[in-house]
Scaffold this active site. Structure first.
Site, mmCIF file in Angstrom:
data_model
loop_
_atom_site.group_PDB
_atom_site.id
_atom_site.type_symbol
_atom_site.label_atom_id
_atom_site.label_comp_id
_atom_site.label_asym_id
_atom_site.label_seq_id
_atom_site.Cartn_x
_atom_site.Cartn_y
_atom_site.Cartn_z
ATOM 1 N N CYS A 56 0.845 -1.188 0.000
ATOM 2 C CA CYS A 56 0.000 0.000 0.000
ATOM 3 C C CYS A 56 0.886 1.245 0.000
ATOM 4 O O CYS A 56 2.074 1.182 0.338
ATOM 5 C CB CYS A 56 -0.869 0.018 1.252
ATOM 6 S SG CYS A 56 -2.034 -1.352 1.364
ATOM 7 N N GLU A 58 0.992 3.666 2.042
ATOM 8 C CA GLU A 58 1.539 3.976 3.364
ATOM 9 C C GLU A 58 2.814 3.174 3.634
ATOM 10 O O GLU A 58 3.762 3.691 4.226
ATOM 11 C CB GLU A 58 0.512 3.673 4.466
ATOM 12 C CG GLU A 58 -0.738 4.515 4.401
ATOM 13 C CD GLU A 58 -1.874 3.859 3.620
ATOM 14 O OE1 GLU A 58 -3.032 4.137 3.952
ATOM 15 O OE2 GLU A 58 -1.604 3.076 2.689
ATOM 16 N N ARG A 84 -10.840 10.599 -5.175
ATOM 17 C CA ARG A 84 -11.589 9.866 -4.148
ATOM 18 C C ARG A 84 -11.394 10.448 -2.759
ATOM 19 O O ARG A 84 -12.096 10.077 -1.824
ATOM 20 C CB ARG A 84 -11.194 8.391 -4.151
ATOM 21 C CG ARG A 84 -11.722 7.654 -5.362
ATOM 22 C CD ARG A 84 -11.407 6.182 -5.315
ATOM 23 N NE ARG A 84 -9.986 5.963 -5.569
ATOM 24 C CZ ARG A 84 -9.274 4.988 -5.017
ATOM 25 N NH1 ARG A 84 -9.830 4.152 -4.175
ATOM 26 N NH2 ARG A 84 -8.002 4.856 -5.311
ATOM 27 N N CYS A 93 -1.860 -2.008 7.148
ATOM 28 C CA CYS A 93 -1.111 -0.752 7.308
ATOM 29 C C CYS A 93 -1.245 -0.202 8.723
ATOM 30 O O CYS A 93 -0.275 0.297 9.295
ATOM 31 C CB CYS A 93 -1.577 0.285 6.298
ATOM 32 S SG CYS A 93 -1.049 -0.076 4.616
ATOM 33 N N TYR A 127 -2.486 -5.197 19.429
ATOM 34 C CA TYR A 127 -1.257 -5.942 19.674
ATOM 35 C C TYR A 127 -0.104 -5.044 19.246
ATOM 36 O O TYR A 127 -0.071 -4.573 18.110
ATOM 37 C CB TYR A 127 -1.251 -7.224 18.843
ATOM 38 C CG TYR A 127 0.051 -7.991 18.897
ATOM 39 C CD1 TYR A 127 0.280 -8.915 19.908
ATOM 40 C CD2 TYR A 127 1.031 -7.781 17.951
ATOM 41 C CE1 TYR A 127 1.470 -9.614 19.964
ATOM 42 C CE2 TYR A 127 2.234 -8.481 18.001
ATOM 43 C CZ TYR A 127 2.448 -9.394 19.008
ATOM 44 O OH TYR A 127 3.624 -10.086 19.066
ATOM 45 N N TRP A 129 3.718 -5.105 18.625
ATOM 46 C CA TRP A 129 4.791 -6.053 18.407
ATOM 47 C C TRP A 129 5.969 -5.811 19.343
ATOM 48 O O TRP A 129 6.496 -6.755 19.949
ATOM 49 C CB TRP A 129 5.234 -5.972 16.945
ATOM 50 C CG TRP A 129 6.335 -6.901 16.571
ATOM 51 C CD1 TRP A 129 6.236 -8.240 16.331
ATOM 52 C CD2 TRP A 129 7.712 -6.571 16.395
ATOM 53 N NE1 TRP A 129 7.453 -8.760 16.007
ATOM 54 C CE2 TRP A 129 8.381 -7.749 16.051
ATOM 55 C CE3 TRP A 129 8.429 -5.394 16.503
ATOM 56 C CZ2 TRP A 129 9.743 -7.784 15.805
ATOM 57 C CZ3 TRP A 129 9.788 -5.424 16.261
ATOM 58 C CH2 TRP A 129 10.428 -6.619 15.917
#
Length: 137
Positions: A56, A58, A84, A93, A127, A129
């Site tokens: 993506c 990002e 858009r 992401c 979560y 990491w």
């Protein structure tokens, strides 16, 4: 828990919209992203769509920022091609952005509902990491 929205960085939205308008051509590049680095620079990128997946906008931006020496990002926004407007980050992401930049702010919403929220608001009870890695001794 939703926190108070932050100021919307419209210069960042305009930068992403400009890239979406001028660099997204065809199905391979349909989204643009812009982020403001901690030092004030604006970094931009486009997605690299491919039927097998593909990063993506990002995530391309995270790599582009690192390549330019911008390792701390303050705010990010993604904008779709064909006018858009602002598009919120996908789940993948959101998780990556949270792991790389836990204090990151994300611009979301349309028109007069555009707002800036912490990445943690987009992943409640998330979560993290880094919280689950063994510390080096």
């Amino acid at each position: 828990m939703t926190t108070q929205p932050h100021h919307v960085d419209f210069e960042l939205v305009q930068a992403a919209a400009h890239v979406a308008r001028t660099r997204c051509r065809g199905d391979n590049h349909t989204m643009a992203a812009a982020a403001r680095a901690q030092d004030g620079r604006i970094i931009t990128a486009v997605n690299a769509y491919h039927f097998t997946g593909g990063p993506c906008a990002e995530l391309v931006l995270v790599g582009a920022a690192a390549a330019q020496g911008a390792y701390e990002l303050d705010t990010i926004v993604a904008v779709g091609d064909r006018d858009r407007g602002v598009v919120p980050p996908c789940g993948w992401c959101r998780q990556v952005l949270l792991d790389y930049f836990p204090a990151l702010k994300v611009i979301v919403g349309k028109g007069d509902r555009t707002r800036t929220v912490p990445i943690t608001d987009l992943l409640p009870e998330s979560y993290i990491w880094a919280d689950h890695q063994l510390e080096a001794e």
